[in-house]
Write an enzyme that holds these catalytic residues in place. Sequence first.
Site, mmCIF file in Angstrom:
data_model
loop_
_atom_site.group_PDB
_atom_site.id
_atom_site.type_symbol
_atom_site.label_atom_id
_atom_site.label_comp_id
_atom_site.label_asym_id
_atom_site.label_seq_id
_atom_site.Cartn_x
_atom_site.Cartn_y
_atom_site.Cartn_z
ATOM 1 N N SER A 16 0.803 -1.221 0.000
ATOM 2 C CA SER A 16 0.000 0.000 0.000
ATOM 3 C C SER A 16 0.839 1.275 0.000
ATOM 4 O O SER A 16 0.297 2.365 -0.050
ATOM 5 C CB SER A 16 -0.964 0.000 1.190
ATOM 6 O OG SER A 16 -0.250 0.162 2.386
ATOM 7 N N LYS B 172 -5.961 4.155 8.934
ATOM 8 C CA LYS B 172 -5.034 5.050 8.244
ATOM 9 C C LYS B 172 -5.539 6.488 8.284
ATOM 10 O O LYS B 172 -4.767 7.428 8.511
ATOM 11 C CB LYS B 172 -4.858 4.594 6.801
ATOM 12 C CG LYS B 172 -3.994 3.338 6.722
ATOM 13 C CD LYS B 172 -3.922 2.812 5.306
ATOM 14 C CE LYS B 172 -2.971 1.623 5.245
ATOM 15 N NZ LYS B 172 -3.015 0.967 3.924
#
Length: 813
Positions: A711, A754
């Site tokens: 990611s 996140k």
Amino acid sequence: MKDYTSTPPVAADAVKASPDAPATATQPPREAAARPLPEDAMIILPVRNLVLFPGVVLPITVGRPRSRAAAQEAVRAQRPLGVLLQSKTDVGEPGPDDLHWVGTSASVLRYVTAPDGTHHLICQGEQRFRVLQFVEGYPFQVARVQVIEESDAPDADIEARAHNLMERATEILQLLPQVPEEMVAALRGVKSPARLADFIAGFVELSAEEKQRLLEMFDLKARLDRLLEVLSHRVEVLRLSREINERTKETIDEQGRRHLLREQMRTIQKELGEEDGSAAELAELDKAITAAKMPEEIEKQARKELKRLERMPEAAAEYSMVRTYLDWLIELPWTVAGEAVIDIAEARRILDEDHYGLEKVKKRILEYLAVRKLNPSGKSPILCFVGPPGVGKTSLGQSIARATGRKFARVSLGGVHDEAEIRGHRRTYIGALPGNVIQSIRKVGACNGVMMLDEVDKLGMGGFHGDPASALLEVLDPEQNATFRDNYLGVPFDLSRMMFICTANVLDTIPGPLRDRMEVIHLPGYTEQEKLQIARRYLVGRQLAATGLSAAQLEIDDEALGAIIRDYTREAGVRNLEREIGAIGRNVAVRIAEGKAQRVTVGADDLAAILGPSRFEAEVAMRTGVPGVATGLAWTPVGGDILFVEATRMPGSGKLILTGQLGEVMKESAQAALSLLKARAQGLGVKEDLLEKSDIHVHVPAGATPKDGPSAGVAMFVALSSLLTARAVRSEVAMTGEISLRGLVLPIGGVKEKVLAALRAGITTVMLPARNRKELEEIPQEAREKLKLVWIESVDDALATALSDVPAAAVPA
Ligand SMILES: Nc1ncnc2c1ncn2[C@@H]1O[C@H](COP(=O)(O)OP(=O)(O)OP(=O)(O)O)[C@@H](O)[C@H]1O
Ligand SMILES: [Mg+2]
């Protein structure tokens, strides 16, 4: 009237036994006048059941008048008596035909008239004789006899036999109980073989008839052989009977010893005032077993063990083992002590009281409780709280227990590698104990409590010591746990009434079969606003109580709390926040205790003085701002975090250097980012040969922490682009997303965490893969309001948002 009695050789004592008896005389009364005896004639004394051998001393009782006359005459005339065995015992006055014709001449050593009127002779056997002819005309029997001479010529054959016989005889004497020493000495003193044979024949246990046969064996060798045979047999018999004796004695000894010891123990206990402690203890155990209300099968087992205990000496090592086991059986809560009916409204109140926010989680918990209430016997799912540390997983479990009026037990599974830690060790192991599931049930004393299995994600993998996960499965699986069998207990325990809640930081390390049976509830972490609320409503109050301050003495204003959250902690949960508040509480407590202050209000400006300089201030702004650095977002087990991707360039040959403990996947995405950049170099305005003449170094700091995952792809690409275009990345932008070689941005996991991490770090713009847009709902409201979320489809979108418009410096030539 009993005339003659046979007496054993030692019965000479019988005469001595009445020492006070006025033994009349050695000179017997004269009863009859007699005519003189011929020279070669001998006065005959018939006896029953008794054979006199030469060299042997025997007491003989005389009763019959004719015998008495014979004895008296022998004494008077100082002549030997010829002792002959009656061949027919039932004859009163035996004639020549009723007697054996071979006998032994005897000298009368003493003639004793006992006080009761009986007459006794002590006779010493002298020589064998054979009757030639009976002579009539005397008041007793008289016979002409031939004395049998014994040859004493040395003969090796005979001596060997005599030697053997001596050994055998000694052996017999030793085997016989209570043989006087003198007897052995007398035997050893016999020197001539013939004498030895007669001596032994005298005392060996044989019938009178058999002894007579020995007497009539004039051939010494034959006699010795016969005696050897007899003695050998005797030795065998004696040995055997002694062995039998000893064996029975041994068993009696052991039993006697135990009995004696037990008696002594009882006496000691009595002395100590602990009269019959073990009996009282056993009776108590018996009562306790009844009181424990075990299921039938288990009670049977317990009573069996109790029986064993009764039969065991208290000092035996096994005693305490059995005792401990019984204690376990007794103290385990086998039955439900009355189930509290779950009050859903009350449960909601308690959950709200203990925890701020977590609306979704609480809702799910209440659903779960409602189902349990309506269908108590139904197989309810196992809840699993997953989330970073300090978000309230454990305390939610406690809250559920409180809300349902149940006991709370906690089992930590972190680092459990051995199946036996869950399921226990067999009782045959020394120091064996039940596993921690049963242990914690005993500790809380309820079989229907709430059991929290903490850190299932850190459960060791199966290996040498069995698979802990499969043991845990038996605990959790509603299909199996009604008859959970702990190795130590060895009997089934019903775990189905237990409410199990697992906690974990991450999902993917939980073994598959286990995860399948769980209903996962995510606790992603809190926003700043939520943390502020939690701090205000819960943490400050708790820390005040812990430090002994009152709300009037210390106030921490919202600004200060916000500053702590932003600048002093960076976490998904509130554990560090609570710790910092605690530190403030202690600091103020000192001041108040010292009398320097009465009441303190802590504002944001006071924090530096109390907690030291802030820790996370403006990190993002500091780090970025130069070309080649991009802010990525990472998902970690402790919640989301920001991460920086730094790229730099040096003259070289187009190599890519990667550092910062990157995992394989992350390295690959760095490679992909570089390839993508090369492919788009022209469009970006990057000179082609710049890449060929340079080595690129990509570093992801916090170099000691391993990182992996795809990611960071977007951040890598942005960092490289920034480096080569010399356009700095905006410091308020953070990004996440995987990239494809065609420049597409692919979706990633952990969006909530996140986003929250970005918010914590003071980011204002977050770039997320467009394909994660469906998760928008899950992003906390506060984050959505405060952050600018940019949904990107491709790397071009990313560059458009991330790179600042103005080149930081001239693009390198
Ligand atoms: N929403 C909340 N409301 C009030 N207090 C909270 C909330 N969330 C967490 N806390 C408090 O934060 C502290 C830490 O929570 P807890 O120990 O339950 O964390 P955890 O999720 O079990 O963490 P770990 O994974 O490290 O075990 C506790 O004192 C708890 O009461
Ligand atoms: Mg916990």
